[in-house]
Write a protein that holds these residues in place. Structure first.
Motif, PDB file in Angstrom:
ATOM      1  N   VAL A  11       0.907  -1.128   0.246  1.00  0.00           N
ATOM      2  CA  VAL A  11       0.046  -0.125  -0.090  1.00  0.00           C
ATOM      3  C   VAL A  11       0.784   1.479   0.080  1.00  0.00           C
ATOM      4  O   VAL A  11       0.712   2.011  -0.793  1.00  0.00           O
ATOM      5  N   PHE A  12       1.781   1.406   0.706  1.00  0.00           N
ATOM      6  CA  PHE A  12       2.584   2.486   1.118  1.00  0.00           C
ATOM      7  C   PHE A  12       3.702   2.854  -0.164  1.00  0.00           C
ATOM      8  O   PHE A  12       3.882   3.809  -0.393  1.00  0.00           O
ATOM      9  N   VAL A  13       4.243   1.584  -0.630  1.00  0.00           N
ATOM     10  CA  VAL A  13       5.007   1.666  -1.871  1.00  0.00           C
ATOM     11  C   VAL A  13       4.038   2.475  -2.904  1.00  0.00           C
ATOM     12  O   VAL A  13       4.556   3.327  -3.615  1.00  0.00           O
ATOM     13  N   GLY A  14       2.737   1.722  -3.094  1.00  0.00           N
ATOM     14  CA  GLY A  14       1.958   2.449  -4.112  1.00  0.00           C
ATOM     15  C   GLY A  14       1.662   3.964  -3.711  1.00  0.00           C
ATOM     16  O   GLY A  14       1.315   4.910  -4.536  1.00  0.00           O
ATOM     17  N   VAL A  15       1.511   4.375  -2.428  1.00  0.00           N
ATOM     18  CA  VAL A  15       1.211   5.692  -2.140  1.00  0.00           C
ATOM     19  C   VAL A  15       2.323   6.493  -2.682  1.00  0.00           C
ATOM     20  O   VAL A  15       2.294   7.556  -3.310  1.00  0.00           O
ATOM     21  N   GLY A  16       3.701   6.060  -2.449  1.00  0.00           N
ATOM     22  CA  GLY A  16       4.816   6.896  -2.768  1.00  0.00           C
ATOM     23  C   GLY A  16       4.890   6.863  -4.366  1.00  0.00           C
ATOM     24  O   GLY A  16       5.247   8.060  -4.953  1.00  0.00           O
ATOM     25  N   GLY A  17       4.513   5.756  -5.094  1.00  0.00           N
ATOM     26  CA  GLY A  17       4.527   5.794  -6.733  1.00  0.00           C
ATOM     27  C   GLY A  17       3.448   7.005  -6.761  1.00  0.00           C
ATOM     28  O   GLY A  17       3.587   7.581  -7.863  1.00  0.00           O
ATOM     29  N   ALA A  18       2.459   6.957  -6.166  1.00  0.00           N
ATOM     30  CA  ALA A  18       0.962   7.875  -6.642  1.00  0.00           C
ATOM     31  C   ALA A  18       1.611   9.452  -6.445  1.00  0.00           C
ATOM     32  O   ALA A  18       1.326  10.238  -7.319  1.00  0.00           O
ATOM     33  N   LEU A  19       2.141   9.639  -5.278  1.00  0.00           N
ATOM     34  CA  LEU A  19       2.707  10.913  -5.057  1.00  0.00           C
ATOM     35  C   LEU A  19       3.676  11.361  -6.135  1.00  0.00           C
ATOM     36  O   LEU A  19       3.848  12.595  -6.592  1.00  0.00           O
ATOM     37  N   VAL A  20       4.723  10.858  -6.376  1.00  0.00           N
ATOM     38  CA  VAL A  20       5.904  10.954  -7.233  1.00  0.00           C
ATOM     39  C   VAL A  20       5.177  11.134  -8.671  1.00  0.00           C
ATOM     40  O   VAL A  20       5.566  12.187  -9.311  1.00  0.00           O
ATOM     41  N   ALA A  21       3.974  10.391  -9.257  1.00  0.00           N
ATOM     42  CA  ALA A  21       3.539  10.626 -10.615  1.00  0.00           C
ATOM     43  C   ALA A  21       2.759  11.625 -10.553  1.00  0.00           C
ATOM     44  O   ALA A  21       2.461  12.236 -11.548  1.00  0.00           O
ATOM     45  N   THR A  22       2.127  12.224  -9.413  1.00  0.00           N
ATOM     46  CA  THR A  22       1.120  13.426  -9.480  1.00  0.00           C
ATOM     47  C   THR A  22       1.822  14.841  -8.935  1.00  0.00           C
ATOM     48  O   THR A  22       1.230  15.891  -9.325  1.00  0.00           O
ATOM     49  N   ALA A  23       2.886  14.673  -8.325  1.00  0.00           N
ATOM     50  CA  ALA A  23       3.370  16.050  -7.800  1.00  0.00           C
ATOM     51  C   ALA A  23       4.343  16.862  -9.013  1.00  0.00           C
ATOM     52  O   ALA A  23       4.484  16.037  -9.941  1.00  0.00           O
ATOM     53  N   ALA A  24       4.436  17.887  -8.663  1.00  0.00           N
ATOM     54  CA  ALA A  24       5.028  18.732  -9.879  1.00  0.00           C
ATOM     55  C   ALA A  24       6.490  18.374 -10.007  1.00  0.00           C
ATOM     56  O   ALA A  24       6.796  18.457 -11.335  1.00  0.00           O
ATOM     57  N   THR A  25       7.270  17.897  -9.040  1.00  0.00           N
ATOM     58  CA  THR A  25       8.504  17.503  -9.225  1.00  0.00           C
ATOM     59  C   THR A  25       8.745  16.216  -8.257  1.00  0.00           C
ATOM     60  O   THR A  25       8.033  15.770  -7.531  1.00  0.00           O
ATOM     61  N   VAL A  26       9.637  15.303  -8.657  1.00  0.00           N
ATOM     62  CA  VAL A  26      10.141  14.111  -8.069  1.00  0.00           C
ATOM     63  C   VAL A  26      10.365  14.493  -6.504  1.00  0.00           C
ATOM     64  O   VAL A  26       9.951  13.977  -5.668  1.00  0.00           O
ATOM     65  N   ALA A  27      11.033  15.487  -6.166  1.00  0.00           N
ATOM     66  CA  ALA A  27      11.455  16.190  -4.885  1.00  0.00           C
ATOM     67  C   ALA A  27      10.499  16.444  -4.099  1.00  0.00           C
ATOM     68  O   ALA A  27      10.341  16.020  -2.823  1.00  0.00           O
ATOM     69  N   LEU A  28       9.338  16.929  -4.873  1.00  0.00           N
ATOM     70  CA  LEU A  28       8.116  17.307  -3.891  1.00  0.00           C
ATOM     71  C   LEU A  28       7.181  15.979  -3.704  1.00  0.00           C
ATOM     72  O   LEU A  28       6.992  15.765  -2.396  1.00  0.00           O
ATOM     73  N   GLY A  29       7.029  15.246  -4.648  1.00  0.00           N
ATOM     74  CA  GLY A  29       6.454  13.825  -4.168  1.00  0.00           C
ATOM     75  C   GLY A  29       7.280  13.141  -3.228  1.00  0.00           C
ATOM     76  O   GLY A  29       6.641  12.681  -2.258  1.00  0.00           O
ATOM     77  N   LEU A  30       8.465  12.944  -3.104  1.00  0.00           N
ATOM     78  CA  LEU A  30       9.085  12.289  -2.117  1.00  0.00           C
ATOM     79  C   LEU A  30       8.962  12.901  -0.855  1.00  0.00           C
ATOM     80  O   LEU A  30       9.198  12.233   0.105  1.00  0.00           O
ATOM     81  N   SER A  31       8.917  14.474  -0.919  1.00  0.00           N
ATOM     82  CA  SER A  31       8.978  15.336   0.550  1.00  0.00           C
ATOM     83  C   SER A  31       7.463  14.669   1.149  1.00  0.00           C
ATOM     84  O   SER A  31       7.371  14.517   2.348  1.00  0.00           O
TER      85      SER A  31
END
Length: 468
Positions: A422-442
């Motif tokens: 679930v949370f690896v998937g959440v990370g993937g969704a955040l990286v995919a939808t955020a403006a930048t990779v850095a923002l998604g990983l934050s």
């Protein structure tokens, strides 16, 4: 060191490596190491494997088939151990896992590879639960922390040498030998464990004719099958959402339907009160999911953070993962030498370590951040994981009635695997939808810190309820 402490230490050492116990201890460590080597090696060899037998759009399916089969094997293995003891599961599961290695290692078609992965997943699922039941049956409460320390250490060497060895074998010989090379070790592990399990019986026999000591347990075959299929479907949806060919509405429909199947299945498979952190085994199972989800979701994205945001090489980006593994092993070994310490307290300290290590990554995630902080940060998180994970294993056995050790161990492992997914998937969704990779990983780091903080709050509830 006092005479009492020295005597206790000597007694524990005798339980682990005395003449009559050494083979089973070595066998347990070897069984866990096999799963670890397979996990690390297959991940490294998968690009070459898929290029040889299939195409890149099939890349996720060897992993999906393993996970789905392990879900089913975990749940059914728990019931099998509770009703008939760990003897046959400990003999059959490694044999099935070894058969899966042979099938996958000789695969000439993608279908044969998937069959091998299913056999490996089913064997690994049953074996993981059976090892816990064996520990509960064979080792005293004072010796179990040291056993769990050894189990944690069994992951360190595969984490360090598994990927480079698998890469070397794949490049110089063939990916087939990443599977086949482990078969002799399976035979050795079975030979070591077999003498110790010949006389094992269920930990309790029972009042309802099912070997459960009168404790009522629901039927698990249907919900276990439903959970396995739902996990496979969710994994497919995640793959397609990351760039597969299916229409977005189809992906959304499959994901929603999978969750609709998975949630009621988990209500049958997890101890009552798990999501509400009911005191005792339910809180222990919840903590297993929280700490696994927090630690492994971050581990999955640390290399991406360092390579994409800070330009590190892949080799350098693996340094924090190595540091975390060494920290995990060191603290797990330390807690094994202190069986007198309260495990809920160690668990709370462990969650705090994971939270602190993850929070420090907020100094790494921005493009202007200090990338080197990732190494000490993940060392701290690894130290916390070694304390917390080992404490959970001990608390699980303490909180489980003898007739439910297998079922509760299966529930904990099931929660662990699902939380990671679930949370690896959440990370993937955040990286995919955020403006930048850095923002998604934050954003992912904030989620992880919240999970670990929740674990700090839940940890005291893992203590056994006071007798009325």
């Amino acid at each position: 060191m006092s005479d009492v402490t020295a005597a206790a230490s000597t007694s524990v050492r005798e339980e682990l490596v005395g003449p009559g116990r050494r083979p089973v201890t070595v066998g347990i460590v070897l069984l866990i190491s096999l799963i670890a080597f397979e996990n690390m090696g297959v991940s490294t060899a998968m690009p070459a494997l898929v290029a040889d037998l299939g195409s890149v759009d099939l890349y996720a399916w060897p992993f999906v088939s393993f996970v789905a089969a392990s879900v089913l094997g975990t749940v059914l293995g728990g019931r099998w151990c509770d009703t008939h003891g760990a003897r046959w599961p400990l003999l059959v599961a490694p044999a099935v896992f070894g058969a899966g290695l042979l099938v996958a290692g000789t695969a000439e078609t993608f279908a044969q590879l998937l069959l091998g992965r299913v056999l490996q997943g089913a064997g690994a699922g049953v074996q993981g639960v059976a090892v816990y039941v064996l520990i509960a049956a064979v080792y005293s409460a004072a010796a179990r922390p040291a056993v769990f320390g050894l189990i944690s250490s069994a992951w360190v060497l595969p984490s360090l040498v598994g990927p480079p060895v698998a890469g070397l074998v794949t490049d110089t010989v063939s990916w087939h030998w990443v599977f086949l090379g482990l078969v002799p070790l399976v035979v050795l592990a079975m030979a070591l464990v077999a003498p110790a399990v010949r006389t094992l019986q269920p930990l309790a026999r029972g009042g309802d004719g099912d070997g459960d000591g009168g404790t009522r347990r629901p039927q698990v075959l249907l919900p276990a099958t439903a959970a396995a299929l739902a996990v496979a479907a969710l994994s497919w949806a995640g793959q397609e959402a990351d760039g597969g060919g299916a229409a977005s509405w189809v992906v959304g429909l499959v994901a929603a339907a999978s969750l609709g199947v998975l949630v009621p299945a988990l209500r049958r498979l997890l101890p009552p009160g798990t999501l509400s952190a009911r005191r005792g085994v339910a809180a222990v199972v919840l903590c297993r999911g929280l700490i696994a989800g927090a630690f492994f979701a971050t581990t999955a994205y640390l290399p991406l953070l360092l390579t994409d945001v800070h330009g590190w090489s892949l080799t350098a980006a693996g340094t924090p993962l190595i540091a975390g593994s060494l920290g995990w092993s060191a603290s797990s070994a330390w807690q094994g030498r202190h069986p007198d310490l309260a495990r809920p307290v160690l668990l709370r300290v462990g969650f705090a370590g994971v939270a602190a290590g993850a929070a420090a990554l907020l100094l790494v995630t921005p493009t202007w951040g200090a990338a080197w902080v990732a190494v000490p940060a993940w060392t701290v998180a690894g130290l916390g994981m070694g304390l917390g994970f080992s404490a959970i294993s001990q608390l699980l056995l303490e909180a489980s009635p003898p007739a439910l050790v297998g079922a509760n161990s299966a529930a904990a492992q099931l929660g662990d695997g699902l939380a990671q997914a679930v949370f690896v998937g959440v990370g993937g969704a955040l990286v995919a939808t955020a403006a930048t990779v850095a923002l998604g990983l934050s954003g992912l780091v904030v989620v992880v810190v919240a999970l670990a903080a929740l674990g700090v709050w839940v940890s005291p509830r893992t203590a056994a309820p006071a007798p009325r």
